[in-house]
Design an enzyme around this catalytic site. Structure first.
Site, short mmCIF file in Angstrom:
data_model
loop_
_atom_site.label_atom_id
_atom_site.label_comp_id
_atom_site.label_asym_id
_atom_site.label_seq_id
_atom_site.Cartn_x
_atom_site.Cartn_y
_atom_site.Cartn_z
N GLN A 164 0.72 -1.09 -0.21
CA GLN A 164 0.46 -0.32 0.31
C GLN A 164 0.90 0.79 -0.55
OE1 GLN A 164 -3.46 0.38 -0.47
NE2 GLN A 164 -3.08 -1.42 -0.17
N HIS A 177 -6.11 0.68 8.01
CA HIS A 177 -6.62 -0.79 7.89
C HIS A 177 -7.38 -0.17 9.37
CE1 HIS A 177 -8.33 -4.59 8.99
NE2 HIS A 177 -7.29 -5.32 9.31
N ASP A 181 -14.06 -7.24 7.78
CA ASP A 181 -13.14 -7.34 6.50
C ASP A 181 -12.49 -8.51 7.68
OD1 ASP A 181 -10.58 -6.06 4.78
OD2 ASP A 181 -9.18 -6.85 6.55
P1 NDP Z 1 3.94 -4.56 3.56
O1 NDP Z 1 4.22 -5.61 4.52
O2 NDP Z 1 4.17 -4.66 2.13
O3 NDP Z 1 4.31 -3.24 4.22
C1 NDP Z 1 5.56 -3.59 4.23
C2 NDP Z 1 6.88 -1.93 4.20
O4 NDP Z 1 6.40 -1.46 5.70
C3 NDP Z 1 7.96 -1.92 4.20
O5 NDP Z 1 8.29 -0.70 3.03
C4 NDP Z 1 8.82 -2.07 5.07
O6 NDP Z 1 9.90 -2.17 5.13
C5 NDP Z 1 8.03 -1.57 6.65
N1 NDP Z 1 7.77 -2.14 7.37
C6 NDP Z 1 7.81 -2.96 7.94
N2 NDP Z 1 8.32 -3.17 9.84
C7 NDP Z 1 8.64 -2.25 8.83
C8 NDP Z 1 9.27 -1.77 10.67
N3 NDP Z 1 9.44 -2.31 11.73
N4 NDP Z 1 9.27 -0.21 10.88
C9 NDP Z 1 9.80 1.02 9.78
N5 NDP Z 1 9.11 0.17 8.11
C10 NDP Z 1 8.39 -1.41 8.32
O7 NDP Z 1 2.30 -3.89 3.86
P2 NDP Z 1 0.41 -3.69 3.32
O8 NDP Z 1 1.15 -2.38 2.25
O9 NDP Z 1 -0.26 -4.89 3.00
O10 NDP Z 1 -0.16 -2.96 4.91
C11 NDP Z 1 -0.31 -1.91 4.85
C12 NDP Z 1 -1.14 -1.25 6.18
O11 NDP Z 1 -2.58 -1.52 4.55
C13 NDP Z 1 -2.45 -2.32 6.46
O12 NDP Z 1 -2.75 -1.76 8.41
C14 NDP Z 1 -2.47 -3.41 6.25
O13 NDP Z 1 -3.80 -4.02 6.39
C15 NDP Z 1 -3.78 -2.34 5.11
N6 NDP Z 1 -4.39 -3.15 4.05
C16 NDP Z 1 -2.60 -4.13 3.08
C17 NDP Z 1 -3.92 -3.77 1.62
C18 NDP Z 1 -2.92 -5.11 0.54
O14 NDP Z 1 -3.49 -4.93 -0.37
N7 NDP Z 1 -1.92 -5.56 1.14
C19 NDP Z 1 -5.78 -3.68 1.39
C20 NDP Z 1 -5.74 -2.80 1.89
C21 NDP Z 1 -5.25 -2.97 3.18
P3 NDP Z 1 11.41 -3.06 4.75
O15 NDP Z 1 11.73 -2.54 3.86
O16 NDP Z 1 12.51 -1.51 5.77
O17 NDP Z 1 10.75 -4.20 5.49
MG MG Z 2 -8.59 -8.27 4.52
#
Ligand code: NDP
Ligand code: MG
Length: 327
Positions: free
Chosen positions: A28, A108, A191
């Site tokens: 996202q 979310h 959800d």
């Molecule tokens: P991701 O798993 O894709 O997020 C990964 C990102 O978060 C990377 O840039 C990673 O950086 C960073 N990250 C992870 N852990 C940490 C940390 N401890 N500190 C700093 N950065 C960190 O997440 P999503 O996009 O799937 O989800 C994000 C939000 O969106 C959630 O709330 C989810 O519920 C919501 N959502 C997601 C959807 C989807 O399509 N996936 C749909 C609708 C809502 P690094 O490279 O350093 O690991």
């Molecule tokens: Mg869901």
């Protein structure tokens, strides 16, 4: 009737001249950051040094900072790291750097709804939850369209929280498709209930069980794969485009009659009452508690279950069939 907002109901004005920090540059985060920037807004990215996405975000032209630094520069903080990572990052790097009057946005409602993140009183807390995977958020935007989203306000310190949420929704392209107003509770619970009973859990098990029945009766796995998995998409596309009645009008009379008479015997009242039981576990917070504990232990059950999926015969034959179909 739900309140639905489109482009004409939303303005980017509340975000003009503001700095938006997108925390996380994953599924996202990347999509939303790029869309907001293309909408003419100022976007910076907050990440951890040494992580994989730091270089990706920098190479795509963003100023990248450590999370705390990005938050301290921001008027709007978009929390787009994985839900299970959010509470500790919030505690250590977001909350201490939040400016008074900042807008905090989630995609979310999980952590706010279940009380795992407790924001201070002097910020707005909103949600813009795209109802699509991040890839679609970017691709639809580039195609001049958008994906639908839900918006909600948890805390309205400024008195304009909904305007900010709608501005974010517009900036990521969601108001082009339509944005429905909801609450953190409704978004979170629907959800989880939807993904457990229908989308991820329900569909996957329905397909696996159907495949098992065919193969156990001696039919070829390849034929079974096309019947219950490949064609599921084609039927779903019809339902998606035309509704259930429209789908029925797109299949043969034999399929209509068989489906209408046998379907309710398969997915019956007993299945529905089990769906209700699962839904109640979500509503009571029992599922969230279980998942948070599982994640804290390093997700041993999740890892084991993921491995076991790979062992199912439908995955073996599926890999071969998809090579055939998609090369
Ligand atoms: P991701 O798993 O894709 O997020 C990964 C990102 O978060 C990377 O840039 C990673 O950086 C960073 N990250 C992870 N852990 C940490 C940390 N401890 N500190 C700093 N950065 C960190 O997440 P999503 O996009 O799937 O989800 C994000 C939000 O969106 C959630 O709330 C989810 O519920 C919501 N959502 C997601 C959807 C989807 O399509 N996936 C749909 C609708 C809502 P690094 O490279 O350093 O690991
Ligand atoms: Mg869901």
């Amino acid at each position: 009737m739900a309140k639905i907002y489109t482009d004409k109901d939303a303005s980017l004005e509340p975000l003009r001249g503001k700095t938006i920090a997108v925390i996380g540059y994953g599924i996202q985060g990347r999509a939303q950051a790029l869309n907001l920037r293309d909408s003419g807004l100022k976007v910076i990215v907050g990440l951890r040094k040494g992580g994989n996405s730091w270089n990706v975000a920098a190479s795509e032209g963003f100023e990248v900072y450590e999370v705390g630094e990005a938050v301290s520069r921001a008027d709007v903080v978009m929390v787009l790291i994985p839900d299970m990572e959010q509470p500790k990052v919030w505690q250590s790097q977001i909350a201490p750097h939040l400016r008074e009057g900042a807008v905090v946005d989630f995609a979310h409602g999980f952590n706010i709804h279940y009380g795992l993140i407790k924001p201070p009183k002097n910020v707005d807390v909103v949600m813009v939850a795209p109802k699509a995977p991040g890839r679609a958020v970017r691709e639809e935007f580039l195609a001049g369209r958008g994906v639908p989203a839900l918006v909600a306000v948890h805390q309205n310190y400024s008195g304009s929280a909904l305007k900010y949420a709608l501005a974010i929704a517009k900036g990521i392209g969601a108001t082009r498709a339509g944005v429905i107003e909801t609450t953190f509770a409704e978004e979170t619970e629907t959800d989880l209930i939807g993904e457990q009973t229908v989308l991820v859990g329900g569909l996957m098990e329905l397909i696996k069980r159907g495949f098992e029945v065919l193969v156990e009766m001696g039919y070829q796995p390849e034929v079974a794969y096309f019947e219950v998995l490949n064609e599921a998409k084609l039927i779903m596309d019809l339902i998606w485009q035309r509704g259930i009645y429209g789908m029925l009008n797109g299949v043969s009379d034999t399929a209509k009659y068989g489906g209408l008479t046998v379907g309710p015997k398969i997915i019956d009242e007993e299945v529905k009452s089990k769906m209700k039981a699962a839904a109640l576990r979500v509503k009571s917070g029992e599922f969230a508690k279980e998942w948070v504990e599982e994640y804290a232990r390093g997700s041993p059950n999740l890892k084991r279950l993921m491995e076991s999926v790979k062992e199912h015969p439908i995955e073996k034959v599926g890999a071969e069939m998809r090579k055939l179909l998609f090369g």
